[in-house]
Scaffold this motif. Structure first.
Motif, PDB file in Angstrom:
ATOM      1  N   GLY A  75      -5.727  19.347  28.104  1.00  0.00           N
ATOM      2  CA  GLY A  75      -5.181  18.105  28.651  1.00  0.00           C
ATOM      3  C   GLY A  75      -6.265  17.178  29.163  1.00  0.00           C
ATOM      4  N   ARG A  76      -7.227  17.752  29.899  1.00  0.00           N
ATOM      5  CA  ARG A  76      -8.329  16.938  30.438  1.00  0.00           C
ATOM      6  C   ARG A  76      -9.207  16.386  29.317  1.00  0.00           C
ATOM      7  NH1 ARG A  76      -8.456  20.885  34.532  1.00  0.00           N
ATOM      8  NH2 ARG A  76     -10.036  22.076  33.395  1.00  0.00           N
ATOM      9  N   THR A  77      -9.468  17.219  28.307  1.00  0.00           N
ATOM     10  CA  THR A  77     -10.326  16.790  27.206  1.00  0.00           C
ATOM     11  C   THR A  77      -9.710  15.609  26.461  1.00  0.00           C
ATOM     12  OG1 THR A  77     -11.206  19.025  26.910  1.00  0.00           O
ATOM     13  CG2 THR A  77     -11.469  17.517  25.065  1.00  0.00           C
ATOM     14  N   VAL A  78      -8.405  15.684  26.203  1.00  0.00           N
ATOM     15  CA  VAL A  78      -7.723  14.591  25.514  1.00  0.00           C
ATOM     16  C   VAL A  78      -7.689  13.343  26.401  1.00  0.00           C
ATOM     17  CG1 VAL A  78      -5.538  13.814  24.500  1.00  0.00           C
ATOM     18  CG2 VAL A  78      -6.324  16.160  24.119  1.00  0.00           C
ATOM     19  N   THR A  79      -7.400  13.542  27.682  1.00  0.00           N
ATOM     20  CA  THR A  79      -7.340  12.405  28.612  1.00  0.00           C
ATOM     21  C   THR A  79      -8.677  11.683  28.708  1.00  0.00           C
ATOM     22  OG1 THR A  79      -5.593  13.456  29.926  1.00  0.00           O
ATOM     23  CG2 THR A  79      -6.893  11.733  31.003  1.00  0.00           C
ATOM     24  N   ASP A  80      -9.761  12.454  28.648  1.00  0.00           N
ATOM     25  CA  ASP A  80     -11.100  11.858  28.739  1.00  0.00           C
ATOM     26  C   ASP A  80     -11.605  11.350  27.392  1.00  0.00           C
ATOM     27  OD1 ASP A  80     -11.107  12.467  31.403  1.00  0.00           O
ATOM     28  OD2 ASP A  80     -12.248  14.331  31.184  1.00  0.00           O
ATOM     29  N   ALA A  98      -3.553  10.303  16.096  1.00  0.00           N
ATOM     30  CA  ALA A  98      -3.517  10.852  17.453  1.00  0.00           C
ATOM     31  C   ALA A  98      -3.458  12.379  17.403  1.00  0.00           C
ATOM     32  CB  ALA A  98      -2.312  10.302  18.214  1.00  0.00           C
ATOM     33  N   ILE A  99      -2.659  12.894  16.480  1.00  0.00           N
ATOM     34  CA  ILE A  99      -2.529  14.346  16.348  1.00  0.00           C
ATOM     35  C   ILE A  99      -3.846  14.960  15.890  1.00  0.00           C
ATOM     36  CG2 ILE A  99      -1.433  16.174  14.984  1.00  0.00           C
ATOM     37  CD1 ILE A  99       1.141  14.461  15.055  1.00  0.00           C
ATOM     38  N   GLU A 100      -4.509  14.320  14.929  1.00  0.00           N
ATOM     39  CA  GLU A 100      -5.795  14.840  14.459  1.00  0.00           C
ATOM     40  C   GLU A 100      -6.822  14.859  15.598  1.00  0.00           C
ATOM     41  OE1 GLU A 100      -6.458  16.313  11.704  1.00  0.00           O
ATOM     42  OE2 GLU A 100      -4.482  15.924  10.858  1.00  0.00           O
ATOM     43  N   ASP A 101      -6.835  13.802  16.412  1.00  0.00           N
ATOM     44  CA  ASP A 101      -7.738  13.754  17.569  1.00  0.00           C
ATOM     45  C   ASP A 101      -7.424  14.895  18.530  1.00  0.00           C
ATOM     46  OD1 ASP A 101      -9.094  11.559  16.661  1.00  0.00           O
ATOM     47  OD2 ASP A 101      -8.062  10.107  17.939  1.00  0.00           O
ATOM     48  N   ALA A 102      -6.137  15.101  18.800  1.00  0.00           N
ATOM     49  CA  ALA A 102      -5.722  16.144  19.741  1.00  0.00           C
ATOM     50  C   ALA A 102      -6.094  17.534  19.220  1.00  0.00           C
ATOM     51  CB  ALA A 102      -4.218  16.061  19.997  1.00  0.00           C
ATOM     52  N   LEU A 103      -5.899  17.753  17.929  1.00  0.00           N
ATOM     53  CA  LEU A 103      -6.239  19.045  17.336  1.00  0.00           C
ATOM     54  C   LEU A 103      -7.734  19.316  17.423  1.00  0.00           C
ATOM     55  CD1 LEU A 103      -3.942  18.996  14.171  1.00  0.00           C
ATOM     56  CD2 LEU A 103      -3.834  20.634  16.064  1.00  0.00           C
ATOM     57  N   SER A 104      -8.526  18.299  17.143  1.00  0.00           N
ATOM     58  CA  SER A 104      -9.976  18.447  17.210  1.00  0.00           C
ATOM     59  C   SER A 104     -10.416  18.813  18.629  1.00  0.00           C
ATOM     60  CB  SER A 104     -10.644  17.136  16.772  1.00  0.00           C
ATOM     61  OG  SER A 104     -12.042  17.209  16.927  1.00  0.00           O
ATOM     62  N   MET A 105      -9.807  18.152  19.613  1.00  0.00           N
ATOM     63  CA  MET A 105     -10.160  18.420  21.002  1.00  0.00           C
ATOM     64  C   MET A 105      -9.676  19.793  21.453  1.00  0.00           C
ATOM     65  SD  MET A 105      -9.446  14.646  22.629  1.00  0.00           S
ATOM     66  CE  MET A 105     -10.051  13.184  21.785  1.00  0.00           C
ATOM     67  N   ALA A 106      -8.510  20.220  20.938  1.00  0.00           N
ATOM     68  CA  ALA A 106      -7.983  21.546  21.287  1.00  0.00           C
ATOM     69  C   ALA A 106      -8.905  22.636  20.754  1.00  0.00           C
ATOM     70  CB  ALA A 106      -6.575  21.716  20.713  1.00  0.00           C
ATOM     71  N   ARG A 107      -9.415  22.440  19.548  1.00  0.00           N
ATOM     72  CA  ARG A 107     -10.347  23.419  18.961  1.00  0.00           C
ATOM     73  C   ARG A 107     -11.677  23.428  19.730  1.00  0.00           C
ATOM     74  NH1 ARG A 107      -8.887  25.617  14.171  1.00  0.00           N
ATOM     75  NH2 ARG A 107      -7.024  24.764  13.165  1.00  0.00           N
ATOM     76  N   GLU A 108     -12.112  22.232  20.124  1.00  0.00           N
ATOM     77  CA  GLU A 108     -13.356  22.143  20.896  1.00  0.00           C
ATOM     78  C   GLU A 108     -13.215  22.888  22.218  1.00  0.00           C
ATOM     79  OE1 GLU A 108     -15.778  18.662  23.331  1.00  0.00           O
ATOM     80  OE2 GLU A 108     -14.585  18.105  21.578  1.00  0.00           O
ATOM     81  N   GLU A 109     -12.072  22.724  22.857  1.00  0.00           N
ATOM     82  CA  GLU A 109     -11.826  23.412  24.136  1.00  0.00           C
ATOM     83  C   GLU A 109     -11.734  24.920  23.927  1.00  0.00           C
ATOM     84  OE1 GLU A 109     -11.415  23.601  28.261  1.00  0.00           O
ATOM     85  OE2 GLU A 109     -12.017  21.944  26.945  1.00  0.00           O
ATOM     86  N   ALA A 110     -11.168  25.342  22.790  1.00  0.00           N
ATOM     87  CA  ALA A 110     -11.069  26.777  22.491  1.00  0.00           C
ATOM     88  C   ALA A 110     -12.456  27.382  22.316  1.00  0.00           C
ATOM     89  CB  ALA A 110     -10.237  26.989  21.234  1.00  0.00           C
ATOM     90  N   ARG A 111     -13.360  26.625  21.702  1.00  0.00           N
ATOM     91  CA  ARG A 111     -14.736  27.129  21.540  1.00  0.00           C
ATOM     92  C   ARG A 111     -15.414  27.266  22.895  1.00  0.00           C
ATOM     93  NH1 ARG A 111     -14.600  23.714  16.911  1.00  0.00           N
ATOM     94  NH2 ARG A 111     -15.463  21.977  18.097  1.00  0.00           N
TER      95      ARG A 111
END
Length: 216
Positions: free
Chosen positions: A129-134, A165-178
């Motif tokens: 959530g924070r990663t997407v917000t930022d 928007a979904i592609e951006d969110a997915l990219s950020m979710a994967r980044e956070e998972a790493r």
């Protein structure tokens, strides 16, 4: 004298009709024909007050919207840019809240992906959530700009295609998972991301607009 009296009544009726057209009898918060009656007694575009989605010819498209506001400035170009930047930030806030809620629900249903039966997942959904917000959401574009005639406030309506928007969110979710790979059961990060991919691709515009802020 009778014709004169009739003429006076006609003039009064016409005056009242004119006043009604410019807002006589309206109260703050009234909406009519995509116009919002604000505290200054001005009919302004309803989208400036967060009443979204906003549509013109052709109806709604598959996009997400947000509004940015900036104060009156000596340099109108700077004010316009500030409103545009504020719109991107607001869109990121809304998208971040939407994605965080979806990820949280997904985690509750897939605790087997996380160490400790899901206890370590809390930091993950909040982190996403924070990663997407930022995030910058640089693919978003300014569709409409409006300057309030009395206050000088600048408003910009920003748009971003839902798929982008979904592609951006997915990219950020994967980044956070790493970044938080220790929160996941070893060897399950890729499987978790594949499932989360399906969940986020199901995000509907109404999921997003549920997190917008609207003036009464």
């Amino acid at each position: 004298m009778a014709p004169k009296r009739c003429s006076s009544l006609t003039a009064i009726a016409l005056s009242c009709a004119a006043l009604l057209l410019i807002g006589c009898g309206a109260t703050v918060g009234d909406i009519k024909d995509d116009r919002y009656y604000d505290v200054t007694g001005t009919w302004i575009p309803s989208w400036t007050m967060g009443h979204l989605p906003y549509a013109q010819e052709g109806g709604l498209r598959d996009v997400l919207q947000a509004v940015g506001v900036a104060p009156k400035m000596a340099n109108p170009s700077l004010a316009r840019k500030a409103a545009t930047d504020a719109g991107r930030q607001e869109m990121a806030r809304i998208l971040g809240a939407t994605v965080q809620s979806m990820v949280k629900t997904w985690e509750q249903e897939h605790t087997d992906f996380f160490e400790g039966g899901g206890n370590s997942s809390i930091n993950y959904y909040e982190g996403v959530g924070r990663t997407v917000t930022d995030g910058k959401l640089i693919g978003s574009t300014a569709r409409v700009h409006y300057v309030h005639p009395k206050t000088g406030l600048h408003y910009t309506l920003m748009e971003l295609a839902r798929n982008d928007a979904i592609e951006d969110a997915l990219s950020m979710a994967r980044e956070e998972a790493r970044r938080r790979k220790t929160a996941f059961v070893e060897g399950k990060v890729d499987d978790a991301m594949d499932e989360l991919d399906e969940v986020l691709r199901g995000m509907k515009p109404e999921d997003y607009y549920a997190n917008t802020r609207v003036a009464d």
